[in-house]
Design an enzyme around this catalytic site. Sequence first.
Site, mmCIF file in Angstrom:
data_model
loop_
_atom_site.group_PDB
_atom_site.id
_atom_site.type_symbol
_atom_site.label_atom_id
_atom_site.label_comp_id
_atom_site.label_asym_id
_atom_site.label_seq_id
_atom_site.Cartn_x
_atom_site.Cartn_y
_atom_site.Cartn_z
ATOM 1 N N PRO A 1 0.808 -1.223 0.000
ATOM 2 C CA PRO A 1 0.000 0.000 0.000
ATOM 3 C C PRO A 1 0.836 1.265 0.000
ATOM 4 O O PRO A 1 1.986 1.283 0.451
ATOM 5 C CB PRO A 1 -0.802 -0.122 1.306
ATOM 6 C CG PRO A 1 0.022 -0.988 2.184
ATOM 7 C CD PRO A 1 0.720 -1.953 1.270
ATOM 8 N N CYS A 2 0.252 2.329 -0.543
ATOM 9 C CA CYS A 2 0.887 3.651 -0.516
ATOM 10 C C CYS A 2 0.617 4.263 0.854
ATOM 11 O O CYS A 2 -0.517 4.549 1.216
ATOM 12 C CB CYS A 2 0.303 4.538 -1.616
ATOM 13 S SG CYS A 2 1.061 6.179 -1.702
ATOM 14 N N GLN A 3 1.678 4.442 1.626
ATOM 15 C CA GLN A 3 1.545 4.963 2.987
ATOM 16 C C GLN A 3 2.526 6.106 3.203
ATOM 17 O O GLN A 3 3.205 6.545 2.269
ATOM 18 C CB GLN A 3 1.811 3.832 3.995
ATOM 19 C CG GLN A 3 0.803 2.690 3.902
ATOM 20 C CD GLN A 3 1.229 1.492 4.730
ATOM 21 O OE1 GLN A 3 2.189 0.807 4.415
ATOM 22 N NE2 GLN A 3 0.488 1.228 5.791
#
Length: 407
Positions: free
Chosen positions: A86-88
């Site tokens: 995921p993009c975090q």
Amino acid sequence: MKKTICELFAGVGGFRLGFDRLASNWETTWFSQWEPGARTQWAHDCYVQHFGDSPDIDGEYHTGEDISTVDKSKIPDHSLLVGGFPCQDYSVAHTLASSKGIEGKKGVLWWQIRDILEEKRPPFCLLENVDRLLKSPAKQRGRDFGVILACFAELGYSVEWRVVNAALYGAAQRRRRTFIFAYNDKNTKYGKKMAKVSAEDIIKSKGFMVTAFPISEISDFTSTEIGNDLVDVSDHFGFAFENAGFMSGGKITTAKIKEHEEESIKLMDILEKEAVAEKYFIPSDKMEKWSYLKGAKKIERTAANGHKYTFSEGPVAFPDPWDRPGRTMLTSESTLNRSTHVVADRKTGSLRLLTPVEAERLQGFEDNWTNTGMPDRMRYFCMGNALVVPMITRMGKVLDTIITAEK
């Protein structure tokens, strides 16, 4: 070199299925899939039903556990590490115990990838993320991707990336995702060979990504340098990453490319031809709400500080047109919201949702791939989290030639 894979954040097995379709003897030695907070690990169970479970080097099974609790030294060796993470927020800070140590925010899964890269040193790595990764966060554009590149540079890897619209390469969905290909500079023949090729040529004509996903146009190149001091990168780095690029030894080169458009699969091609169950059709008393959500809006709102502003959004096609690929599917697919696909049924013409089978087709999975005991809502959720399988097979073909040359 053996064709072995470790698959992280595996979902229902999109990476593995993509490589299996090559029929070129790729073997997945270990995988990990764990959904935080879920009572039933539906995706993990689906993966195991299709492929079986994978023991670690001690013969124990930890594939359905939080990856942060897994002893990375117990993961079997592999030549390719893959995963859709995921993009975090990838910001880091010095640890309290040591001015030289670093720590990322708790729960950020990139650090689990980095830990495995550091422990296992796989020759190659192939990752997937959303397209906005290159521009996040909004207040320091490019920092998050810069942290990732700095990690790779520190560990001795070179990196290619491309933002790929799957529909332009023959898929049924206009899904844009960032693919990241990394290779060990010194411990692979490929790394030594590519060290003799300019960054511009790698992006334009000779690299991994352009081989898998041909381009039709390319803009001027821009470049910058990045160090491997992760805290400094986190605090100060910013850069306008384009949709294609290359990094080696801390030198970043990027360019805006135009993808070479191939014939895509239309939405009508994935719709079921047989009668569809009534539960997927939109009731007449819900039609007004659907029309409102899909329509254009201008709404006066007041911020917490009292500032008044106008929230506006454009219309979404209602129903979705048959003659083009589908829009990007989200995990909320099938719920009452703007992003859910609504189509005219082939047999009746009445408006309805996509069926779980059609959602699977949109991502390039076989029919009923997720029909493993999970409820419909989770079937949609798993597909919204998945990747477009044919894109993995395209890249796998290029990897086949690379791995063959390593022998």
